[in-house]
Design an enzyme around this catalytic site. Structure first.
Site, PDB file in Angstrom:
ATOM      1  N   TYR A  51      39.115  -5.733 -18.547  1.00 10.16           N
ATOM      2  CA  TYR A  51      40.016  -5.064 -19.485  1.00 10.16           C
ATOM      3  C   TYR A  51      39.186  -4.588 -20.674  1.00 10.16           C
ATOM      4  CZ  TYR A  51      44.045  -6.974 -16.942  1.00 10.16           C
ATOM      5  OH  TYR A  51      44.981  -7.271 -15.979  1.00 10.16           O
ATOM      6  N   GLU A  52      39.635  -3.478 -21.283  1.00 11.11           N
ATOM      7  CA  GLU A  52      38.776  -2.831 -22.282  1.00 11.11           C
ATOM      8  C   GLU A  52      38.592  -3.663 -23.552  1.00 11.11           C
ATOM      9  OE1 GLU A  52      40.840   0.827 -22.570  1.00 11.11           O
ATOM     10  OE2 GLU A  52      42.314   0.092 -23.994  1.00 11.11           O
ATOM     11  N   SER A  53      39.377  -4.729 -23.709  1.00 10.61           N
ATOM     12  CA  SER A  53      39.172  -5.622 -24.840  1.00 10.61           C
ATOM     13  C   SER A  53      37.863  -6.386 -24.715  1.00 10.61           C
ATOM     14  CB  SER A  53      40.335  -6.609 -24.940  1.00 10.61           C
ATOM     15  OG  SER A  53      40.541  -7.256 -23.706  1.00 10.61           O
ATOM     16  N   GLY A  54      37.173  -6.261 -23.580  1.00 11.91           N
ATOM     17  CA  GLY A  54      35.864  -6.894 -23.444  1.00 11.91           C
ATOM     18  C   GLY A  54      35.833  -8.052 -22.457  1.00 11.91           C
TER      19      GLY A  54
END
Lengths: 258, 286
Positions: A51-54
């Protein structure tokens, strides 16, 4: 005989089936997240979800409401900063599949999540691109999941937020891209895949009980069907149970709005 | 060394009308209490930078603090619209709002470039997308070595960074744990920085040699505000209140319900009300 199922469940399950055990998948929130986790909980237990939150290789027990719920971090192999996520992992070419949705799509699977109406005088201001513009071009290939309707499957987009096959043909290659772009568009009615030459999205599989007329009624361009159109296999009992249990856990965890 | 102070004093001293302010936290550790304090102190004409405007900027926009928003995804995550943001863009209420829109990759790169002291960020982006047609701050350059066309955006260099973190020690060193977003970058990219923390401790106990720590000499002011990220969350302290994010959809949909909520929960309150939200993790789920 499987239980009765909704068209929404059919869509999520058909999308989940497209994911492979060896995929490294960049997951958007909402239906892409449901489908990716269903794949992980059924036929693709080793799939890497990012997920793009890392959060890398995350295994959430409930579906996150946001892209950065603590559940994602707590169940991840590791969590990196957002610049690192976009630079090393996405731009660096480490992702095999990007999983997107959108508000509007055209026949070349270009997506609009920015605005309905003119950009400067919007009729409806949508959230915007977020990670999508670069997900669409940096991932090895793109799966799209969207419910069909004439307002969302349109002849011409008001705004191209993220590139699909552009104007069709070799447009992506002419822009210098080596990635495949959208290879699968899964809807509540059918599955589209790009024509090998024109790159127009054509229907290759129809969900059980859906007619060609219904697909056309819910599409804003003249739909093309492949020479051989398959029937999407009915959801299995395991797929349905797993998906429903996932949604039930998620509803319990997020609570009802007071 | 940062001044350890109250939130009201930190905002009063370091955020001025017309400033460019970046309040970051990628879903996690969003500095909501600081946003409320800026609203209470009636800051005006701010240029607000944030990847995801979220509820924090929805509130500040609706209360008239913003002149311009620089952003990449302006929705209520998993829920839908930010109605105050939309009302400002679509109907200029309570004031016209200028927008500068990017992708996440551009914003993250722009913060990193700011932290690195560079004037611009270069990345492979916006290929075939329409945003470069409407945002003059997106340009393309050629790699001098390979000839590849790459996207360029100006580095973010805010006047003030505002973040929330788990802990600071008494010297003012700050520890961020969990989803770290762009917080290290935004503090290092900004002229000044305000950090609210869950607690001020004697020993930071980072837990790893590679923990995300902002040394004291990179931070301007620190205020202890327990619960200060609510309804966002602080890993290890309290969970994201997903039910409130859903409820915000009803609160913010209409101007009068929004204003009533802001009066009762922001204008008539102080930062201390956030402490009520430091409940144990996952209470809502059990």
């Amino acid at each position: 005989m499987a239980d009765a199922y909704t068209s929404n469940e059919m869509m999520t399950i058909a999308a989940a089936r497209a994911m492979r055990n060896e995929d490294v998948c960049f997951v958007g929130i909402g239906m892409p997240s449901a489908a990716s986790n269903l794949a992980r909980l059924t036929h693709a237990p080793d799939i890497t979800l990012i997920y793009e939150s890392g959060t890398i290789a995350t295994k959430p027990d409930v579906l996150p409401l946001s892209i950065g719920d603590s559940e994602l971090c707590e169940t991840a192999l590791t969590t990196v900063s957002v610049p690192e996520m976009f630079r090393y992992w996405l731009q660096g070419g480490r992702i095999t599949v990007g999983f997107l949705g959108g508000a509007q799509i055209d026949k070349f699977a270009n997506l609009n999540t920015t605005v309905i109406g003119p950009y400067d005088k919007p009729k409806v201001r949508l959230p915007g691109g977020g990670g999508a513009p670069e997900i669409a071009t940096s991932c090895g290939e793109i799966f799209i999941i969207m419910a069909q309707g004439k307002r969302s499957f349109v002849d011409k987009l008001d705004f191209i937020t993220s590139l699909g096959h552009g104007e069709g043909g070799d447009h992506r290659a002419r822009l210098g891209l080596k990635t495949k772009g959208p290879t699968k568009l899964v809807t509540d009615l059918c599955i589209f895949q790009p024509d090998p030459v024109t790159r127009e999205m054509i229907v290759t599989s129809i969900h059980p009980g859906v007619t060609r007329e219904k697909i056309q009624e819910n599409t804003g361009w003249p739909v093309r069907f492949a020479d051989k159109v398959a029937e999407t296999p009915t959801p299995t009992a395991k797929e349905l149970e797993t998906l429903r249990a996932l949604h039930a856990r998620t509803a319990a965890a997020h609570g009802k709005a007071a | 060394m940062p001044r350890i102070t109250t939130l009201a004093e930190a905002v009063s001293a370091h955020i001025h009308d017309g400033d460019t302010v970046a309040m970051e936290g990628f879903t996690h550790l969003i500095p909501h209490a600081a946003g409320h304090e800026i609203i209470r102190q009636q800051r005006k004409n701010l240029t607000l930078i944030r990847m995801t405007p979220d509820l924090i900027y929805d509130q500040m926009i609706g209360m008239g603090c913003a002149k311009k928003v620089v952003f990449s995804w302006g929705g209520n995550p998993g829920v839908g619209s930010l109605y105050r943001f939309r009302d400002a863009v679509e109907k200029a209420w309570p004031a016209p709002l200028e927008i500068e829109e990017h992708s996440h990759a551009a914003m993250a790169n722009a913060y990193e470039a700011g932290a690195a002291g560079l004037p611009l960020a270069v990345f492979r982006g916006y290929i075939g997308a329409d945003l470069p047609k409407v945002n003059p701050n997106i340009k393309f350059i050629q790699c001098p070595f390979t000839g590849e066309t790459l996207a360029a955006v100006p580095a973010h260099r805010p006047d003030v960074a505002v973040i929330h973190a788990q802990k600071a020690d008494r010297q003012g060193n700050v520890l961020i744990d969990g989803i770290a977003g762009v917080q290290k970058e935004v503090v290092l990219a900004s002229k000044r920085s305000i950090v609210t923390v869950e607690e001020i401790v004697d020993d930071l106990k980072p837990g790893s040699f590679n923990a995300v720590v902002l040394p004291a000499w990179t931070v301007t002011a620190i205020a202890e505000v327990p619960g200060g990220a609510y309804p966002s969350y602080a890993q290890g302290y309290y969970a994201r209140d997903n039910a409130f994010y859903k409820k915000w959809d009803e609160i913010a949909r209409e101007r009068d319900t929004f204003l009533a909520w802001m009066k009762a929960n922001v204008l008539d309150q102080g930062p201390e009300i956030f402490a009520a939200h430091t409940r144990p993790l996952r209470v809502a789920a059990e």
